[in-house]
Design an enzyme around this catalytic site. Sequence first.
Site, mmCIF file in Angstrom:
data_model
loop_
_atom_site.group_PDB
_atom_site.id
_atom_site.type_symbol
_atom_site.label_atom_id
_atom_site.label_comp_id
_atom_site.label_asym_id
_atom_site.label_seq_id
_atom_site.Cartn_x
_atom_site.Cartn_y
_atom_site.Cartn_z
ATOM 1 N N HIS A 199 21.863 -7.557 6.996
ATOM 2 C CA HIS A 199 21.267 -6.691 8.022
ATOM 3 C C HIS A 199 21.643 -5.222 7.836
ATOM 4 O O HIS A 199 21.044 -4.352 8.468
ATOM 5 C CB HIS A 199 21.668 -7.145 9.426
ATOM 6 C CG HIS A 199 21.162 -8.515 9.763
ATOM 7 N ND1 HIS A 199 19.830 -8.839 9.711
ATOM 8 C CD2 HIS A 199 21.808 -9.657 10.125
ATOM 9 C CE1 HIS A 199 19.672 -10.113 10.024
ATOM 10 N NE2 HIS A 199 20.861 -10.638 10.278
ATOM 11 N N ASP B 152 18.593 -16.930 4.741
ATOM 12 C CA ASP B 152 19.223 -16.896 6.072
ATOM 13 C C ASP B 152 18.132 -17.034 7.139
ATOM 14 O O ASP B 152 16.981 -16.632 6.923
ATOM 15 C CB ASP B 152 19.965 -15.558 6.224
ATOM 16 C CG ASP B 152 20.742 -15.436 7.521
ATOM 17 O OD1 ASP B 152 21.967 -15.654 7.494
ATOM 18 O OD2 ASP B 152 20.135 -15.099 8.567
ATOM 19 N N HIS C 185 17.703 -15.305 9.731
ATOM 20 C CA HIS C 185 17.239 -13.999 10.200
ATOM 21 C C HIS C 185 16.632 -13.185 9.064
ATOM 22 O O HIS C 185 17.056 -13.295 7.914
ATOM 23 C CB HIS C 185 18.402 -13.208 10.808
ATOM 24 C CG HIS C 185 19.085 -13.898 11.949
ATOM 25 N ND1 HIS C 185 20.210 -14.679 11.774
ATOM 26 C CD2 HIS C 185 18.798 -13.929 13.269
ATOM 27 C CE1 HIS C 185 20.594 -15.158 12.947
ATOM 28 N NE2 HIS C 185 19.753 -14.734 13.875
ATOM 29 N N ASP D 266 22.212 -20.643 8.962
ATOM 30 C CA ASP D 266 21.860 -20.645 10.387
ATOM 31 C C ASP D 266 20.450 -21.204 10.608
ATOM 32 O O ASP D 266 19.962 -21.223 11.749
ATOM 33 C CB ASP D 266 22.028 -19.251 11.027
ATOM 34 C CG ASP D 266 21.671 -18.101 10.120
ATOM 35 O OD1 ASP D 266 21.089 -18.336 9.047
ATOM 36 O OD2 ASP D 266 21.967 -16.946 10.490
HETATM 37 N N1 Q9C Z 1 22.438 -13.937 21.239
HETATM 38 C C1 Q9C Z 1 23.516 -12.971 10.423
HETATM 39 O O1 Q9C Z 1 23.140 -14.121 10.462
HETATM 40 N N2 Q9C Z 1 22.840 -11.173 17.269
HETATM 41 N N3 Q9C Z 1 23.448 -12.168 11.490
HETATM 42 C C2 Q9C Z 1 22.231 -12.270 17.971
HETATM 43 C C3 Q9C Z 1 22.467 -13.856 19.819
HETATM 44 C C4 Q9C Z 1 22.247 -10.907 16.031
HETATM 45 C C5 Q9C Z 1 22.904 -12.627 12.733
HETATM 46 C C6 Q9C Z 1 22.776 -12.464 19.339
HETATM 47 C C7 Q9C Z 1 22.345 -12.035 15.051
HETATM 48 C C8 Q9C Z 1 22.764 -11.539 13.719
HETATM 49 C C9 Q9C Z 1 24.150 -12.430 9.201
HETATM 50 ZN ZN ZN Z 2 21.399 -15.063 10.105
#
Ligand code: Q9C
Ligand code: ZN
Length: 341
Positions: A159, A195, A197, A284
Amino acid sequence: MKTVYSPLHHRRTATSELDGGVLIAPHERPSRAETILQRVRDQALGEIVAPVNFDLAPILRVHTLEYVSFLEHCWEEWAAAGKPGEAIPQFWPARGMRQRAPKDIDGRLGYYALGADTSITEGTWEAARASVDVALTAQELVAGGERAAFALCRPPGHHAAADLFGGYCFFNNAAIAAQAFLDQGAKRVAILDVDFHHGNGTQSIFYHRNDVLTISIHGDPDLVFPHFLGFEDEIGEGDGAGYNLNIVYPPGTPFSEWQQGLETACERVADFRPDALVVPLGVDTFEGDPISFFRLKSENYLAMGERLGRLGLPTLFTMEGGYDVDAIGVNVANVLKGFDL
Ligand code: Q9C
Ligand code: ZN
């Protein structure tokens, strides 16, 4: 394959993540890396090696000097200002405002942040630097002739953009490693981000370039983080037009659907004929993940790894997300095992 791991990830032990209007214990916690390391050991997947220390030069190929300096000094500035908690951004240069980093630490935090989910703490800089060292050490193994290597990066990276942190990421480990391949003579590098995301940082870093093909398979950003990037009409710009591919899926997506996206992605990678492949590896996508909405099962990660292995490319895995800590070790090890089958 070899795993590169550094215990310095323990220097990042944030206690607060802003979520649902309250501060919770961060999803991105030290036990994640320890669980993965333990499983890699138990399954005898290969040697576990310590990273070499790199200087800032390879980081500065991807991130701006101003951003790197901000990360280095953020915590001391925050603490010197007498703030009682961890450094969490609250104010952004939103629509109609000036895009410049001000002097005040609250202003600088917002300028360099893409969200308020990622607090900066004492030790974050050291852990983030070590995470890059892990990625670059694994990159050198692959550049030196290993078929593949696993960079057990923590904190994650995909990110993070040239001058943005957030989504638990500070330095874009995968992008820095991809650039290192190019700087060592590779003509083309593909990045295939699995991933849950969208890999927004990686996409934005290479969006105008055709020497790095960026592909990400992820949850629909209309419904989930990072909310403002990762849609399918983002195909790259200028020289980069046609060199970015986003594959988006809805809530409840099982492996049978997700796998079709992986097939499309792998065919595009093969057509690109890269000298190396970087796989930002998040698990994830797992059905039990607490912040995600795909439904992959543990056995599916074997098939995922097997398909990636069939590309026959020198491959670097960088650890990204995955927050069901009980399952993360099994799922990651399954990808690596499937790859080596
Ligand atoms: N309520 C990675 O998997 N925040 N980052 C989400 C959930 C952002 C994930 C909050 C998620 C980032 C590397
Ligand atoms: Zn992620």
